[in-house]
Design a protein around this motif. Structure first.
Motif, PDB file in Angstrom:
ATOM      1  N   ASN A 194     -10.854   5.573  -2.754  1.00  0.00           N
ATOM      2  CA  ASN A 194     -10.640   6.770  -3.565  1.00  0.00           C
ATOM      3  C   ASN A 194     -10.179   7.811  -2.654  1.00  0.00           C
ATOM      4  O   ASN A 194      -9.383   8.575  -2.957  1.00  0.00           O
ATOM      5  CB  ASN A 194     -11.778   7.082  -4.549  1.00  0.00           C
ATOM      6  CG  ASN A 194     -12.040   5.994  -5.786  1.00  0.00           C
ATOM      7  OD1 ASN A 194     -11.003   5.250  -6.002  1.00  0.00           O
ATOM      8  ND2 ASN A 194     -13.094   6.168  -6.183  1.00  0.00           N
ATOM      9  N   ARG A 197      -6.905   7.141  -1.058  1.00  0.00           N
ATOM     10  CA  ARG A 197      -6.008   7.236  -2.348  1.00  0.00           C
ATOM     11  C   ARG A 197      -5.381   8.667  -2.476  1.00  0.00           C
ATOM     12  O   ARG A 197      -4.322   8.862  -2.636  1.00  0.00           O
ATOM     13  CB  ARG A 197      -6.296   6.478  -3.532  1.00  0.00           C
ATOM     14  CG  ARG A 197      -5.296   6.457  -4.556  1.00  0.00           C
ATOM     15  CD  ARG A 197      -5.621   5.691  -5.752  1.00  0.00           C
ATOM     16  NE  ARG A 197      -6.202   4.258  -5.343  1.00  0.00           N
ATOM     17  CZ  ARG A 197      -7.506   3.925  -5.559  1.00  0.00           C
ATOM     18  NH1 ARG A 197      -8.288   4.943  -5.704  1.00  0.00           N
ATOM     19  NH2 ARG A 197      -7.911   2.630  -5.167  1.00  0.00           N
ATOM     20  N   GLU A 198      -6.409   9.550  -2.538  1.00  0.00           N
ATOM     21  CA  GLU A 198      -5.995  11.022  -2.723  1.00  0.00           C
ATOM     22  C   GLU A 198      -5.260  11.578  -1.284  1.00  0.00           C
ATOM     23  O   GLU A 198      -4.368  12.238  -1.589  1.00  0.00           O
ATOM     24  CB  GLU A 198      -7.500  11.901  -2.927  1.00  0.00           C
ATOM     25  CG  GLU A 198      -8.044  11.392  -4.359  1.00  0.00           C
ATOM     26  CD  GLU A 198      -9.388  12.152  -4.224  1.00  0.00           C
ATOM     27  OE1 GLU A 198      -9.781  13.087  -3.792  1.00  0.00           O
ATOM     28  OE2 GLU A 198     -10.009  11.568  -5.582  1.00  0.00           O
ATOM     29  N   ALA A 200      -3.428   9.954   0.540  1.00  0.00           N
ATOM     30  CA  ALA A 200      -2.140   9.245   0.468  1.00  0.00           C
ATOM     31  C   ALA A 200      -1.272   9.997  -0.502  1.00  0.00           C
ATOM     32  O   ALA A 200       0.174  10.469  -0.188  1.00  0.00           O
ATOM     33  CB  ALA A 200      -2.322   7.918   0.082  1.00  0.00           C
ATOM     34  N   GLU A 201      -1.833  10.007  -1.760  1.00  0.00           N
ATOM     35  CA  GLU A 201      -1.157  10.871  -2.731  1.00  0.00           C
ATOM     36  C   GLU A 201      -0.365  12.242  -2.254  1.00  0.00           C
ATOM     37  O   GLU A 201       0.604  12.912  -2.565  1.00  0.00           O
ATOM     38  CB  GLU A 201      -1.798  11.049  -3.970  1.00  0.00           C
ATOM     39  CG  GLU A 201      -1.879   9.673  -4.559  1.00  0.00           C
ATOM     40  CD  GLU A 201      -2.912   9.639  -5.832  1.00  0.00           C
ATOM     41  OE1 GLU A 201      -3.376  10.615  -6.125  1.00  0.00           O
ATOM     42  OE2 GLU A 201      -2.866   8.680  -6.482  1.00  0.00           O
ATOM     43  N   LYS A 202      -1.529  12.931  -1.689  1.00  0.00           N
ATOM     44  CA  LYS A 202      -1.206  14.448  -1.109  1.00  0.00           C
ATOM     45  C   LYS A 202       0.031  14.361   0.078  1.00  0.00           C
ATOM     46  O   LYS A 202       0.740  15.198   0.121  1.00  0.00           O
ATOM     47  CB  LYS A 202      -2.431  15.027  -0.687  1.00  0.00           C
ATOM     48  CG  LYS A 202      -2.358  16.273  -0.106  1.00  0.00           C
ATOM     49  CD  LYS A 202      -3.667  16.986   0.500  1.00  0.00           C
ATOM     50  CE  LYS A 202      -3.642  18.688   0.838  1.00  0.00           C
ATOM     51  NZ  LYS A 202      -4.780  19.014   1.184  1.00  0.00           N
ATOM     52  N   GLU A 203      -0.141  13.546   0.725  1.00  0.00           N
ATOM     53  CA  GLU A 203       1.037  13.346   1.808  1.00  0.00           C
ATOM     54  C   GLU A 203       2.159  12.332   1.557  1.00  0.00           C
ATOM     55  O   GLU A 203       3.145  12.602   2.362  1.00  0.00           O
ATOM     56  CB  GLU A 203       0.096  12.408   3.011  1.00  0.00           C
ATOM     57  CG  GLU A 203      -0.929  12.993   3.654  1.00  0.00           C
ATOM     58  CD  GLU A 203      -0.555  14.401   4.412  1.00  0.00           C
ATOM     59  OE1 GLU A 203       0.560  14.510   5.057  1.00  0.00           O
ATOM     60  OE2 GLU A 203      -1.462  15.354   4.713  1.00  0.00           O
ATOM     61  N   GLY A 204       2.312  11.861   0.238  1.00  0.00           N
ATOM     62  CA  GLY A 204       3.232  11.302  -0.070  1.00  0.00           C
ATOM     63  C   GLY A 204       3.561  10.075   0.676  1.00  0.00           C
ATOM     64  O   GLY A 204       4.961   9.592   0.702  1.00  0.00           O
ATOM     65  N   SER A 206       2.296   5.827   1.388  1.00  0.00           N
ATOM     66  CA  SER A 206       1.435   4.750   0.822  1.00  0.00           C
ATOM     67  C   SER A 206      -0.177   4.699   1.128  1.00  0.00           C
ATOM     68  O   SER A 206      -0.264   5.211   2.083  1.00  0.00           O
ATOM     69  CB  SER A 206       1.965   3.221   1.069  1.00  0.00           C
ATOM     70  OG  SER A 206       1.895   2.868   2.422  1.00  0.00           O
ATOM     71  N   GLN A 207      -0.908   3.865   0.337  1.00  0.00           N
ATOM     72  CA  GLN A 207      -2.175   3.851   0.815  1.00  0.00           C
ATOM     73  C   GLN A 207      -2.523   3.028   2.016  1.00  0.00           C
ATOM     74  O   GLN A 207      -3.346   3.323   3.016  1.00  0.00           O
ATOM     75  CB  GLN A 207      -3.151   3.200  -0.288  1.00  0.00           C
ATOM     76  CG  GLN A 207      -4.452   3.344  -0.052  1.00  0.00           C
ATOM     77  CD  GLN A 207      -5.329   3.052  -1.277  1.00  0.00           C
ATOM     78  OE1 GLN A 207      -4.921   3.025  -2.174  1.00  0.00           O
ATOM     79  NE2 GLN A 207      -6.590   2.519  -1.208  1.00  0.00           N
ATOM     80  N   MET A 210      -1.804   5.273   4.836  1.00  0.00           N
ATOM     81  CA  MET A 210      -2.969   6.333   5.049  1.00  0.00           C
ATOM     82  C   MET A 210      -3.994   5.569   5.662  1.00  0.00           C
ATOM     83  O   MET A 210      -4.727   6.175   6.409  1.00  0.00           O
ATOM     84  CB  MET A 210      -3.170   6.792   3.534  1.00  0.00           C
ATOM     85  CG  MET A 210      -4.063   8.223   3.658  1.00  0.00           C
ATOM     86  SD  MET A 210      -3.101   9.727   4.289  1.00  0.00           S
ATOM     87  CE  MET A 210      -4.170   9.911   6.015  1.00  0.00           C
TER      88      MET A 210
END
Length: 264
Positions: A194, A197-198, A200-204, A206-207, A210
């Protein structure tokens, strides 16, 4: 090696997901009767059903309780007064700047990560000593040795349980009760995934990208150069819980992929 835990009762704290769940499943596969613990009854029931589907007709039970409190620990003890194997796995972590970590946060981490293990071990190890057989494990972390600057409050708790583990092992010297600390590294548990995942989303990105970056940037000394799986950690725990591990006690058993750069 055939590990057979038939007739042994195991309690695995914090076992509705992640490393704890993998340990509970591994012990069940070795024919132990396993007690699952979690914060909610729904999560406990889901974990029991998941193991039952994968392992089959094994003895499983569960207790929903907040083990960060004395009352929660007592609820487990009241429901299951005796155990042959105790895995002190329940724990929390969260990155936080040292200068912004207040007293309540320090105390909360200490209560969940340390005092849950103290309270349960204090009870169950006495019965193990009387019966002259038992296994107690404290799930520590490589962070006990390699204190992360972003989680000093977490690292402190993992150093503490390692110290308790060694002291309890010496307290039970001469018995057939073993006590060990298990030191995982970054593991693909629910909480870690989790967090990644957060990030990765912040950096744009993939998981997977990341995960690789996380290991490279945060644990550059890793020899396996990846996150471990919960099952890889559980394999060590199941062995340490077995009759075959009778001469392994007072140890810090590392499953951290070589992050800690020592041979000792």
């Amino acid at each position: 090696m055939q590990i057979d835990l038939t007739g042994k009762r195991a309690i695995v704290t914090g076992s509705t997901a992640g490393i704890g769940h993998a340990i509970a499943k591994g012990l069940a596969e070795a024919s132990a009767a396993v007690i699952i613990t979690g914060r909610t009854q729904a999560r406990v029931d889901e974990a029991i059903e998941a193991i039952r589907r994968e392992v089959g007709g094994t003895q499983l039970d569960g207790v929903a309780a907040d083990l960060g409190t004395a009352e929660g620990c007592q609820a487990v003890i009241d429901a299951h007064p005796e155990a042959d194997i105790l895995i002190n796995n329940v724990g929390i972590f969260a990155p936080q700047d040292f200068f912004e970590t207040d007293d309540d946060t320090w105390d909360h981490f200490y209560q969940v990560n340390v005092m849950s293990a103290v309270r349960l071990s204090r009870h169950y190890a006495q019965g193990m000593k009387q019966r002259n057989w038992g296994r107690v494990q404290f799930i520590s972390s490589e962070s006990a040795l390699n204190i992360p600057t972003e989680m000093i409050h977490y690292g402190m708790t993992k150093t503490a349980v390692q110290s308790i583990s060694r002291g309890l092992a010496k307290t039970l010297a001469g018995t057939s009760v073993t006590v060990n600390a298990i030191l995982p590294g970054p593991t693909r548990s629910e909480g870690v995934l989790n967090m990644i995942r957060e990030m990765a989303e912040k950096e744009g990105i993939s998981q997977d990208e990341m995960e690789a970056r996380f290991v490279k940037e945060n644990r550059p000394s890793s020899i396996i150069q990846r996150l471990a799986t919960p099952e890889e950690v559980a394999n060590m725990c199941v062995y340490a819980a077995s009759p075959q591990a009778s001469a392994t006690t007072g140890a810090a058993l590392r499953v951290e992929g070589g992050i800690v750069d020592t041979m000792a």
